[in-house]
Design a protein around this motif. Structure first.
Motif, PDB file in Angstrom:
ATOM      1  N   SER A  83       0.349   0.851 -24.910  1.00 45.69           N
ATOM      2  CA  SER A  83       0.034   0.759 -23.490  1.00 45.69           C
ATOM      3  C   SER A  83       1.236   0.147 -22.774  1.00 45.69           C
ATOM      4  O   SER A  83       2.199  -0.295 -23.403  1.00 45.69           O
ATOM      5  CB  SER A  83      -1.210  -0.099 -23.235  1.00 45.69           C
ATOM      6  N   TYR A 136      -7.713  -5.043 -21.168  1.00 53.21           N
ATOM      7  CA  TYR A 136      -7.848  -3.587 -21.053  1.00 53.21           C
ATOM      8  C   TYR A 136      -8.602  -3.014 -22.256  1.00 53.21           C
ATOM      9  O   TYR A 136      -9.597  -2.296 -22.099  1.00 53.21           O
ATOM     10  CB  TYR A 136      -6.459  -2.950 -20.942  1.00 53.21           C
ATOM     11  N   THR A 145     -16.311   3.746 -24.187  1.00 52.54           N
ATOM     12  CA  THR A 145     -15.581   4.961 -23.810  1.00 52.54           C
ATOM     13  C   THR A 145     -15.345   5.874 -25.001  1.00 52.54           C
ATOM     14  O   THR A 145     -15.616   7.084 -24.938  1.00 52.54           O
ATOM     15  CB  THR A 145     -14.235   4.572 -23.170  1.00 52.54           C
ATOM     16  N   GLN A 188      -3.876   6.503 -17.720  1.00 53.66           N
ATOM     17  CA  GLN A 188      -4.267   5.127 -17.411  1.00 53.66           C
ATOM     18  C   GLN A 188      -3.474   4.121 -18.225  1.00 53.66           C
ATOM     19  O   GLN A 188      -3.351   2.954 -17.809  1.00 53.66           O
ATOM     20  CB  GLN A 188      -5.761   4.939 -17.633  1.00 53.66           C
ATOM     21  N   ALA A 203      -0.950   2.078 -16.365  1.00 56.10           N
ATOM     22  CA  ALA A 203      -1.379   1.196 -15.276  1.00 56.10           C
ATOM     23  C   ALA A 203      -2.179   0.000 -15.762  1.00 56.10           C
ATOM     24  O   ALA A 203      -2.997  -0.541 -15.018  1.00 56.10           O
ATOM     25  CB  ALA A 203      -2.207   2.005 -14.273  1.00 56.10           C
ATOM     26  N   VAL A 204      -1.952  -0.430 -17.007  1.00 51.91           N
ATOM     27  CA  VAL A 204      -2.793  -1.473 -17.583  1.00 51.91           C
ATOM     28  C   VAL A 204      -2.692  -2.783 -16.802  1.00 51.91           C
ATOM     29  O   VAL A 204      -3.710  -3.431 -16.530  1.00 51.91           O
ATOM     30  CB  VAL A 204      -2.436  -1.688 -19.068  1.00 51.91           C
ATOM     31  N   ASP A 205      -1.499  -3.199 -16.424  1.00 50.03           N
ATOM     32  CA  ASP A 205      -1.390  -4.450 -15.668  1.00 50.03           C
ATOM     33  C   ASP A 205      -2.131  -4.355 -14.340  1.00 50.03           C
ATOM     34  O   ASP A 205      -2.781  -5.313 -13.908  1.00 50.03           O
ATOM     35  CB  ASP A 205       0.082  -4.789 -15.423  1.00 50.03           C
ATOM     36  N   GLY A 206      -2.056  -3.204 -13.688  1.00 51.41           N
ATOM     37  CA  GLY A 206      -2.773  -3.037 -12.430  1.00 51.41           C
ATOM     38  C   GLY A 206      -4.271  -3.040 -12.617  1.00 51.41           C
ATOM     39  O   GLY A 206      -5.019  -3.622 -11.814  1.00 51.41           O
ATOM     40  N   ILE A 207      -4.740  -2.399 -13.693  1.00 53.16           N
ATOM     41  CA  ILE A 207      -6.179  -2.360 -13.966  1.00 53.16           C
ATOM     42  C   ILE A 207      -6.701  -3.769 -14.228  1.00 53.16           C
ATOM     43  O   ILE A 207      -7.730  -4.188 -13.682  1.00 53.16           O
ATOM     44  CB  ILE A 207      -6.464  -1.437 -15.165  1.00 53.16           C
ATOM     45  N   THR A 208      -6.018  -4.525 -15.053  1.00 53.08           N
ATOM     46  CA  THR A 208      -6.524  -5.847 -15.429  1.00 53.08           C
ATOM     47  C   THR A 208      -6.293  -6.891 -14.351  1.00 53.08           C
ATOM     48  O   THR A 208      -6.941  -7.945 -14.352  1.00 53.08           O
ATOM     49  CB  THR A 208      -5.878  -6.325 -16.748  1.00 53.08           C
ATOM     50  N   ALA A 225      -6.800  -6.203 -11.145  1.00 59.26           N
ATOM     51  CA  ALA A 225      -7.636  -5.863  -9.992  1.00 59.26           C
ATOM     52  C   ALA A 225      -8.671  -6.950  -9.729  1.00 59.26           C
ATOM     53  O   ALA A 225      -9.303  -7.453 -10.646  1.00 59.26           O
ATOM     54  CB  ALA A 225      -8.335  -4.528 -10.250  1.00 59.26           C
ATOM     55  N   THR A 258      -3.089 -12.199 -13.988  1.00 60.19           N
ATOM     56  CA  THR A 258      -2.586 -11.527 -12.801  1.00 60.19           C
ATOM     57  C   THR A 258      -1.279 -12.115 -12.310  1.00 60.19           C
ATOM     58  O   THR A 258      -0.803 -11.746 -11.252  1.00 60.19           O
ATOM     59  CB  THR A 258      -3.631 -11.618 -11.671  1.00 60.19           C
TER      60      THR A 258
END
Length: 368
Positions: A110, A121, A130, A199, A202-207, A209, A224
């Protein structure tokens, strides 16, 4: 490498070339002294024959897909057990527990820049079920029976190698994170590989959020740190970040594949060159082998470590490779938030509430 794969738990060749090919350069460890060695591992009803040829390339012979997976898992463990175990710690969401939350993963599974982001994540993927949902999806959208058998056998072969051999590699000898795996672990690793270009980017962005008005505290703040946080999001800054995400010059994946017809080669036979631009070391390297089920399958080539099938290779009729498409297989959508409620947004003028899910990971250096 392909940037997306819907519902598939192992990469397959995305471009086929009907050529008669020579073996592509593999990434197997050089082992000239391993020529003609033969091993017959067996455990709990599964077995395979593994013959090592020049430079330590294993030829795996088995009666069916479960036994072929067994031999493949055994041979990969014998060659790269520490790298594999590290990757399984990643997909289990256990990096912070073993290596500390602020440490960095190797980037093979990732884009996460810290172990904490990686764990949040992958624990989220696990707790959302999933991969289990994908496993329940009928083929061809979901995995075939043969692929499920390969994954079951791979886990059994890896575990059998761990039970019957002592890990001597100083990178993980005696480490608590070198543990048996399940077929679900193997499937989760395949899922991670399949979404690397989607996806997985974008792991840093997902976690990171969080509701715009909610301040980050404690472990959340650590996850964050350095992220775009704000009670008030700057639309121009968001637009610029989107442009940077889609800009071709910022793409981090690339590769080549070139097919030649027999009219262009010295011996009159077709030729396929696969050049995946992947590293020689670490968790995203290729591993060379030949897999054979008499009368059913006979394929040679290279697999990504921890996967069960030959991703780039050939049989007696066709050779295949895959390469990166120029398009970006993801879309951005701007949500209109409900005034005064940052965790609800409008769909056709009606509020839709976001779903909250709390993910907790263990931390070697402190409280979860």
């Amino acid at each position: 490498m392909p940037r997306r794969s819907r519902g598939r738990l192992a990469l397959v060749g995305a471009a086929l070339a009907a050529v008669t090919a020579g073996l592509l350069p593999g990434a197997a460890a050089a082992d000239p002294g391993g020529r003609d060695r033969e091993h017959r591992p067996s455990d709990r009803g599964l077995s395979a024959v593994i013959r090592y040829t020049e430079y330590g390339v294993p030829h795996i012979l088995a009666a069916d897909y479960a036994n072929l997976g067994f031999g493949t898992g055994w041979a990969q463990a014998a060659d790269q057990v520490c790298v594999l175990a590290d990757g399984f710690a990643t997909v289990r969401g256990e990096r912070s527990r073993h290596f500390g939350a602020s440490g960095a993963p190797d980037g093979s599974l990732s884009s996460a820049t810290t172990n904490l982001a990686s764990d949040l994540y992958f624990r989220g993927v696990a707790e959302a079920g999933t991969v289990e949902a994908l496993l329940r999806t009928p083929a061809p959208a979901g995995p075939s029976r043969e692929l499920k058998e390969l994954m079951r056998g791979w886990a059994a072969g890896y575990n059998a190698w761990l039970r019957k051999n002592r890990v001597t590699d100083p990178a993980c000898a005696g480490a608590g994170w070198v543990r048996p795996v399940t077929a679900l672990d193997v499937a989760r690793r395949g899922f991670a590989v399949s979404v690397l270009g989607g996806q997985g980017r974008a792991v840093d962005g997902i976690t990171a959020a969080r509701p715009p008005a909610a301040p980050a505290t404690g472990a959340t703040a650590r996850a964050t740190a350095g992220a775009e946080g704000a009670p008030d999001v700057d639309p121009e800054a968001a637009a610029e970040a989107a442009r940077a995400l889609f800009a071709p010059e910022n793409a981090t994946m690339g590769s080549n594949a070139v097919a030649f017809s027999g009219t262009t080669t010295a011996n009159g036979r077709g030729l396929l060159l696969g050049n995946p631009h992947y590293p020689w070391q670490g968790g995203r390297r290729f591993w060379q082998s030949q897999q054979t089920i008499p009368g059913e399958l006979n394929v040679s080539g290279a697999s990504l470590l921890g996967t069960t099938v030959v991703n780039i290779g050939f049989n007696d009729k066709v050779a295949w490779s895959h390469t990166v498409a120029t398009g970006v297989p993801l879309n951005l959508h701007q949500l209109t938030l409900v005034p005064g409620d940052p965790t609800a947004y409008l769909v056709d003028g009606k509020p839709e509430r976001m779903t909250a899910r709390e993910v907790t990971v263990a931390d070697r250096d402190g409280a979860p």
